[in-house]
Design an enzyme around this catalytic site. Sequence first.
Site, PDB file in Angstrom:
ATOM      1  N   SER A 185       0.852  -1.188   0.000  1.00 25.38           N
ATOM      2  CA  SER A 185       0.000   0.000   0.000  1.00 25.38           C
ATOM      3  C   SER A 185       0.887   1.238   0.000  1.00 25.38           C
ATOM      4  CB  SER A 185      -0.930   0.000   1.205  1.00 25.38           C
ATOM      5  OG  SER A 185      -0.173  -0.009   2.389  1.00 25.38           O
ATOM      6  N   GLY A 186       0.367   2.325  -0.527  1.00 25.81           N
ATOM      7  CA  GLY A 186       1.138   3.563  -0.589  1.00 25.81           C
ATOM      8  C   GLY A 186       1.834   3.760  -1.922  1.00 25.81           C
ATOM      9  N   CYS A 187       1.645   2.821  -2.836  1.00 25.37           N
ATOM     10  CA  CYS A 187       2.234   2.930  -4.164  1.00 25.37           C
ATOM     11  C   CYS A 187       1.140   3.294  -5.162  1.00 25.37           C
ATOM     12  CB  CYS A 187       2.877   1.610  -4.584  1.00 25.37           C
ATOM     13  SG  CYS A 187       4.248   1.106  -3.541  1.00 25.37           S
ATOM     14  N   VAL A 188       1.447   4.204  -6.063  1.00 26.63           N
ATOM     15  CA  VAL A 188       0.487   4.576  -7.100  1.00 26.63           C
ATOM     16  C   VAL A 188       0.332   3.410  -8.077  1.00 26.63           C
ATOM     17  CG1 VAL A 188       0.031   6.161  -8.990  1.00 26.63           C
ATOM     18  CG2 VAL A 188       0.986   7.023  -6.861  1.00 26.63           C
TER      19      VAL A 188
END
Length: 131
Positions: free
Chosen positions: A47-50
């Site tokens: 999570s936290g990745c485009v």
Amino acid sequence: MNKEIKQLIDEFELFDDWEEKYSYIIELGKTLPKLNDDEKVEKNKVSGCVSQVWLTSREEDGKLFFYADSDALIVKGLLAIVIKIFSDKTRIEIQNINFMDIFNQLDLKNHLSQSRSNGLFSVISKIRDLR
């Protein structure tokens, strides 16, 4: 600094401009083994990745080995860099790696978008959180 990190920094210094460095990063990404579809599941997603990013690991003789994949070429290259830095290390060695120092030596801070940098740090956070 271990030899893999030193070699990576030395390789980056061979290139004169960032166009060449981006091409090199993309080439590094092509060397990553592909994850199987059964590894590209929600629990392995970062999570936290485009972009879509998956990270898996295995432990052998007290050392962790990482495997990753992404749907974006440049991100795959960045994952290859992270794997070179963190794979084949003990948990203590992983915790002691100063990634910010390496990040700065590679001059990535000035050449990655904020969202890519955040995603990269999300991957590193997930690596460090593996217990």
